[in-house]
Design a protein around this motif. Structure first.
Motif, short mmCIF file in Angstrom:
data_model
loop_
_atom_site.label_atom_id
_atom_site.label_comp_id
_atom_site.label_asym_id
_atom_site.label_seq_id
_atom_site.Cartn_x
_atom_site.Cartn_y
_atom_site.Cartn_z
N LYS A 58 0.82 -1.22 0.00
CA LYS A 58 0.00 0.00 0.00
C LYS A 58 0.85 1.27 0.00
O LYS A 58 0.32 2.38 -0.10
N TYR A 59 2.17 1.12 0.17
CA TYR A 59 3.01 2.29 0.46
C TYR A 59 4.29 2.31 -0.38
O TYR A 59 4.70 1.30 -0.93
N GLU A 61 8.08 1.70 -4.69
CA GLU A 61 6.66 2.04 -4.57
C GLU A 61 5.82 0.76 -4.53
O GLU A 61 5.89 -0.07 -5.44
N ILE A 68 4.53 7.66 4.85
CA ILE A 68 3.16 8.15 5.03
C ILE A 68 3.05 9.55 4.44
O ILE A 68 4.04 10.13 4.02
C1 G1P Z 1 1.01 7.55 -1.92
C2 G1P Z 1 2.47 7.33 -2.29
C3 G1P Z 1 3.09 6.26 -1.39
C4 G1P Z 1 2.88 6.63 0.06
C5 G1P Z 1 1.41 6.89 0.36
C6 G1P Z 1 1.22 7.44 1.76
O1 G1P Z 1 0.27 6.41 -2.27
O2 G1P Z 1 2.56 6.95 -3.66
O3 G1P Z 1 4.47 6.14 -1.67
O4 G1P Z 1 3.36 5.59 0.88
O5 G1P Z 1 0.85 7.86 -0.55
O6 G1P Z 1 -0.13 7.58 2.09
P1 G1P Z 1 -1.35 6.41 -2.36
O7 G1P Z 1 -1.84 6.23 -0.96
O8 G1P Z 1 -1.73 7.74 -2.95
O9 G1P Z 1 -1.69 5.26 -3.25
#
Ligand code: G1P
Length: 279
Positions: A171-172, A192, A206
């Motif tokens: 997720k991160y 990613e 985050i």
């Molecule tokens: C984005 C970023 C990710 C990060 C996250 C934090 O992802 O691409 O690297 O860890 O925010 O909330 P998203 O949640 O928009 O998919």
């Protein structure tokens, strides 16, 4: 000095449908305040007074929220309810709010690049309003204030991180780094949304960033990455390889308000720890 903060708020909020059909997810209330206002207050507490929003279609309510409603103020004048507008009116009176649109949804990196005109050639903060953060305790620095202090010391881009279970790395953005001191790493790698097998650690990024403005030129030439989107993680990795990017294990707590579970947890937390105490 970090003077500006960018809020990428163009996302659709599909996980909250039908609530987000006609209303931006950032305006969903956590108890009695829209999610995005908590993020703005956290940044204001960190000494930031210029706010830029990268919006999209259907996000007008965010602009209206950070503008005076004369009609509403007139209606409630003398009713004893004026204090309910104090927090937002204070923000409007002491800060500036600027808006631009991301016309195509091409990822977080693209959203940040779309805000370039609002930021100019300055280091700046980025807040993803979905991540609702609280500091470690009353009277102590919030997460962005902690990061601004670090920026003033190290003068390079900084991402906030926290440990996540292995089955959540997908997720991160996930980092690898050399430990500099307690809770602070110099980033050596970032991936990613990796599978647990490909994750370089359990330290996840985050939604709090401080970015130096050279990130914009890097983003201009960053090709689409994970999920066909321009990823801020990829641009930051280039910055890390050519210079220095720090990852900071913040003090406090973060709620993932991009998910229903996290949103309900945040609501309960605010109700018990903020709302009830303010009564
Ligand atoms: C984005 C970023 C990710 C990060 C996250 C934090 O992802 O691409 O690297 O860890 O925010 O909330 P998203 O949640 O928009 O998919």
């Amino acid at each position: 000095m970090i003077k500006k903060c960018l809020f990428p708020v163009a996302g659709y909020g599909t996980r909250f449908l039908p609530a987000t059909k006609a209303m931006p997810k950032e305006i969903l209330p956590v108890v009695n305040k829209p999610l995005v206002q908590y993020g703005v207050e956290e940044a204001a507490e960190a000494g930031i007074h210029e706010f830029g929003f990268v919006t999209g279609r259907g996000k007008r309510a965010i602009e209206d929220h950070f503008d005076i409603s004369y009609e509403l103020e007139h209606q409630i004048a003398g009713s004893g309810k004026e204090n309910l507008l104090t927090s937002i009116r204070d923000l409007i009176d002491h800060n500036t709010f600027a808006f631009t649109r991301q016309v195509e949804m091409k990822g977080l990196g693209h959203a940040i690049l779309s805000g370039r005109n609002l930021i100019g050639d300055n280091p700046f903060a980025v807040v993803l309003a979905d991540d609702f953060c609280v500091g470690p305790g009353e009277g102590e620095d919030g997460v962005l204030a902690q990061m601004v202090k670090l920026y003033n010391q190290f003068r390079c881009s900084i991402v906030a991180i926290e440990e996540v279970p292995a089955d959540e790395t997908h997720k991160y953005g996930v980092i690898a780094g050399e430990s500099m001191k307690d809770g602070l790493y110099r980033i050596t790698d970032m991936v990613e949304k990796p599978t647990p097998e490909n994750a370089p650690s359990n330290l996840a990024i985050i939604g709090r960033y401080i970015l130096t403005p050279d990130i914009f030129d890097i983003l201009e030439r960053t090709p689409a990455g994970k999920n066909g989107e321009i990823q801020i993680t990829d641009a930051l990795l280039e910055q890390a390889k050519n210079g220095c990017v720090l990852a900071y294990q913040f003090k406090g707590r973060r709620f993932d308000c991009g998910s229903i579970d996290g949103f309900v947890e945040a609501t309960n937390y605010v109700y018990e720890n903020i709302y009830k105490k303010s009564k």
